[in-house]
Design an enzyme around this catalytic site. Structure first.
Site, PDB file in Angstrom:
ATOM      1  N   ASP A 119     -37.819 -15.489 -22.789  1.00 12.12           N
ATOM      2  CA  ASP A 119     -37.111 -16.714 -23.484  1.00 12.12           C
ATOM      3  C   ASP A 119     -35.824 -15.924 -24.164  1.00 12.12           C
ATOM      4  O   ASP A 119     -36.013 -14.884 -24.627  1.00 12.12           O
ATOM      5  CB  ASP A 119     -37.837 -17.546 -24.375  1.00 12.12           C
ATOM      6  CG  ASP A 119     -37.375 -18.781 -24.873  1.00 12.12           C
ATOM      7  OD1 ASP A 119     -37.787 -19.835 -24.417  1.00 12.12           O
ATOM      8  OD2 ASP A 119     -36.024 -19.012 -25.144  1.00 12.12           O
ATOM      9  N   ASN A 120     -34.580 -16.666 -24.192  1.00 12.83           N
ATOM     10  CA  ASN A 120     -33.502 -16.024 -24.927  1.00 12.83           C
ATOM     11  C   ASN A 120     -33.577 -16.413 -26.285  1.00 12.83           C
ATOM     12  O   ASN A 120     -32.536 -16.015 -27.216  1.00 12.83           O
ATOM     13  CB  ASN A 120     -32.047 -16.127 -24.365  1.00 12.83           C
ATOM     14  CG  ASN A 120     -31.690 -17.687 -24.179  1.00 12.83           C
ATOM     15  OD1 ASN A 120     -32.310 -18.456 -24.810  1.00 12.83           O
ATOM     16  ND2 ASN A 120     -30.487 -17.831 -23.606  1.00 12.83           N
ATOM     17  N   LEU A 121     -34.447 -17.386 -26.752  1.00  7.88           N
ATOM     18  CA  LEU A 121     -34.458 -17.941 -28.003  1.00  7.88           C
ATOM     19  C   LEU A 121     -33.318 -18.499 -28.495  1.00  7.88           C
ATOM     20  O   LEU A 121     -32.860 -18.918 -29.620  1.00  7.88           O
ATOM     21  CB  LEU A 121     -35.010 -16.936 -28.974  1.00  7.88           C
ATOM     22  CG  LEU A 121     -36.296 -16.288 -28.997  1.00  7.88           C
ATOM     23  CD1 LEU A 121     -36.822 -15.429 -29.769  1.00  7.88           C
ATOM     24  CD2 LEU A 121     -37.429 -17.333 -29.025  1.00  7.88           C
ATOM     25  N   ALA A 138     -36.128 -22.865 -18.335  1.00  9.66           N
ATOM     26  CA  ALA A 138     -35.069 -22.552 -19.168  1.00  9.66           C
ATOM     27  C   ALA A 138     -33.785 -23.629 -18.580  1.00  9.66           C
ATOM     28  O   ALA A 138     -33.509 -23.149 -17.674  1.00  9.66           O
ATOM     29  CB  ALA A 138     -34.664 -21.358 -18.938  1.00  9.66           C
ATOM     30  N   ASN A 189     -25.481 -22.369 -16.767  1.00 12.46           N
ATOM     31  CA  ASN A 189     -26.913 -22.272 -17.140  1.00 12.46           C
ATOM     32  C   ASN A 189     -27.834 -22.830 -16.137  1.00 12.46           C
ATOM     33  O   ASN A 189     -28.844 -22.006 -15.601  1.00 12.46           O
ATOM     34  CB  ASN A 189     -27.297 -23.002 -18.513  1.00 12.46           C
ATOM     35  CG  ASN A 189     -28.540 -22.254 -19.140  1.00 12.46           C
ATOM     36  OD1 ASN A 189     -28.356 -21.162 -19.628  1.00 12.46           O
ATOM     37  ND2 ASN A 189     -29.557 -23.078 -18.854  1.00 12.46           N
ATOM     38  N   SER A 235     -36.487 -33.475 -12.830  1.00 11.68           N
ATOM     39  CA  SER A 235     -35.930 -34.776 -13.639  1.00 11.68           C
ATOM     40  C   SER A 235     -35.866 -36.081 -12.936  1.00 11.68           C
ATOM     41  O   SER A 235     -35.433 -35.879 -11.757  1.00 11.68           O
ATOM     42  CB  SER A 235     -34.731 -34.296 -14.627  1.00 11.68           C
ATOM     43  OG  SER A 235     -34.580 -35.554 -15.459  1.00 11.68           O
ATOM     44  N   TYR A 245     -26.252 -33.662 -15.372  1.00 14.53           N
ATOM     45  CA  TYR A 245     -27.469 -32.833 -15.357  1.00 14.53           C
ATOM     46  C   TYR A 245     -28.423 -33.089 -14.327  1.00 14.53           C
ATOM     47  O   TYR A 245     -28.900 -32.293 -13.710  1.00 14.53           O
ATOM     48  CB  TYR A 245     -28.080 -33.344 -16.998  1.00 14.53           C
ATOM     49  CG  TYR A 245     -29.558 -33.188 -16.974  1.00 14.53           C
ATOM     50  CD1 TYR A 245     -30.012 -31.691 -17.302  1.00 14.53           C
ATOM     51  CD2 TYR A 245     -30.313 -34.230 -16.969  1.00 14.53           C
ATOM     52  CE1 TYR A 245     -31.399 -31.768 -17.390  1.00 14.53           C
ATOM     53  CE2 TYR A 245     -31.851 -34.112 -17.111  1.00 14.53           C
ATOM     54  CZ  TYR A 245     -32.241 -32.811 -17.216  1.00 14.53           C
ATOM     55  OH  TYR A 245     -33.611 -32.544 -17.220  1.00 14.53           O
ATOM     56  N   LYS A 248     -30.208 -30.852 -11.205  1.00 13.23           N
ATOM     57  CA  LYS A 248     -31.581 -30.501 -11.033  1.00 13.23           C
ATOM     58  C   LYS A 248     -31.891 -30.720  -9.321  1.00 13.23           C
ATOM     59  O   LYS A 248     -32.917 -30.357  -8.831  1.00 13.23           O
ATOM     60  CB  LYS A 248     -32.554 -31.533 -11.796  1.00 13.23           C
ATOM     61  CG  LYS A 248     -32.669 -31.368 -13.317  1.00 13.23           C
ATOM     62  CD  LYS A 248     -33.289 -30.077 -13.663  1.00 13.23           C
ATOM     63  CE  LYS A 248     -33.156 -29.746 -15.112  1.00 13.23           C
ATOM     64  NZ  LYS A 248     -34.085 -28.498 -15.387  1.00 13.23           N
ATOM     65  N   PHE A 297     -40.071 -37.706 -16.305  1.00 15.69           N
ATOM     66  CA  PHE A 297     -39.456 -38.958 -16.778  1.00 15.69           C
ATOM     67  C   PHE A 297     -38.994 -38.795 -18.287  1.00 15.69           C
ATOM     68  O   PHE A 297     -38.397 -37.455 -18.265  1.00 15.69           O
ATOM     69  CB  PHE A 297     -40.308 -40.307 -16.442  1.00 15.69           C
ATOM     70  CG  PHE A 297     -39.975 -40.628 -14.977  1.00 15.69           C
ATOM     71  CD1 PHE A 297     -40.438 -40.064 -13.897  1.00 15.69           C
ATOM     72  CD2 PHE A 297     -39.319 -41.971 -14.668  1.00 15.69           C
ATOM     73  CE1 PHE A 297     -39.979 -40.279 -12.741  1.00 15.69           C
ATOM     74  CE2 PHE A 297     -38.867 -42.284 -13.421  1.00 15.69           C
ATOM     75  CZ  PHE A 297     -39.421 -41.531 -12.462  1.00 15.69           C
ATOM     76  N   GLY A 329     -23.410 -42.209 -18.084  1.00 18.05           N
ATOM     77  CA  GLY A 329     -24.485 -41.746 -17.304  1.00 18.05           C
ATOM     78  C   GLY A 329     -25.829 -42.192 -17.357  1.00 18.05           C
ATOM     79  O   GLY A 329     -26.771 -41.790 -16.930  1.00 18.05           O
TER      80      GLY A 329
END
Ligand code: UDP
Length: 325
Positions: free
Chosen positions: A31-33, A73, A91, A116, A140, A144, A168, A283
């Protein structure tokens, strides 16, 4: 199994880690936190601070040899993705391609991926099953969907076996109260409601009350994060034992409107939770409700904690606990 959990310090990731540990798996968190929290890390686990945009960080992690990995992530604010698509391209897409390449180069070929319901867009029929047409309404969801396609190609070309889990609306917190690290700057409905209930913001906005739904506000299928976590472990066991990829919807199969959620939170918290009706958020489809039949059939999974009371109550408790510290 030895499992690398990428994004394991985040909201869903930490719940997945807890469940993996409970089922006896050995976990390392990567993780990059940036949004994940140190307090979500379990001291029993290995953890690596690294960034999915840095392939060297990933290569170093995967060189430790894992049987499988879970990839959570990502940025996940549908509304923001319509304003800052670049952030989501870099990302979510570039980061995932780095992960896919590093994983296959290091022969780690079992992957559980956070997909998603946003891949579907405006429903053509309800409830939404896995075969429903995929026409994302926000960027987004588009990221996915593309990642699902990349994974299918890596399956064909590289022998990667993956589970694409189409969540969901993830909500709720660990009912055992072990995990209560709150998300910073949340944009999702229930955390926003809680911020009002806990006095962290004065009021909230309800985005649109002119949708074609029973009360004019959007209907979503809220699924408890602990239910999602158990699905990850079951999916991991499925793809590794059958050596077969899998794409499933994960939902409670129950639709709740924004107004219903706010009203239920008013009852549970005893707070008035002032809310203004404002313009629609770009959206947002009117209604998203899952059919989770395939997850039940393939994984013997069914939501157990996803009723509205448990969702709100577990979240409220996490907020109170976190804010007391
Ligand atoms: N929503 C809202 N006010 C907020 C945040 C969300 O009215 O401050 C609505 C949003 O428009 C959507 C539903 O709540 O209809 C769930 O939104 P969320 O961002 O939690 O999840 P999404 O459905 O976008 O994945």
């Amino acid at each position: 199994m030895k499992v690398l959990v990428i994004g394991g310090a985040g909201y869903i990731g930490s719940h997945v880690v807890k469940e993996l540990m409970a089922k006896g798996h050995s976990v390392t968190v990567f993780d990059n936190l940036s949004s994940g929290l140190k307090q979500n890390l379990f001291k029993e686990n290995g953890s690596i601070k690294g960034d999915i945009l840095n392939k060297k960080d990933l290569d170093k992690a995967f060189s430790k040899k894992f049987d499988a990995f879970v990839h959570l992530a990502a940025f996940k604010a549908a509304g923001e993705s319509m304003i800052k698509p670049e952030k989501y391209s870099v990302n979510n897409i570039t980061g995932t391609l780095n992960i896919l390449n590093s994983a296959v180069e290091h022969d780690c070929k079992y992957m559980v991926f956070s997909s998603s319901a946003a891949v579907f867009g405006e429903p053509e029929y309800l409830p939404i099953d896995e075969n429903h047409p995929k026409k994302p309404e926000n960027y987004y969801g588009f990221t996915k969907l593309k990642i699902e396609e990349f994974m299918a190609w890596y399956d064909k070309l590289k022998g990667l076996k993956f589970a694409a889990l189409r969540y969901f609306n993830a909500a709720g917190y660990d009912p055992e109260g072990v995990l209560y690290g709150l998300e910073q700057n949340p944009a999702n409905l229930l955390p926003i409601i809680m911020e009002v209930a806990c006095g962290m913001r004065e009021k909230m906005k309800i985005f649109g009350n002119d949708y074609d739904t029973r009360d004019g506000t959007c209907i979503r299928d809220y699924v408890h994060v602990t239910d999602l976590a158990s699905a990850h472990v079951k999916a991991l066991e499925y793809i590794t034992s059958k050596n077969e990829s899998l794409t499933v919807n994960l939902g409670s199969e129950t639709g709740t409107s924004v107004t219903e959620m706010v009203d239920a939170a008013r009852k549970i918290t005893g707070h008035a939770i002032p809310a203004d009706y404002v313009e629609r958020r770009p959206g947002d489809p009117a209604t998203l409700v899952a059919s989770a039949k395939l997850a039940e059939e393939k994984l013997n999974w069914k939501a157990q904690y996803s009723d509205i009371n448990t969702l709100i109550d577990s979240t409220y408790k996490a907020y109170k606990k976190f804010l007391k510290k």
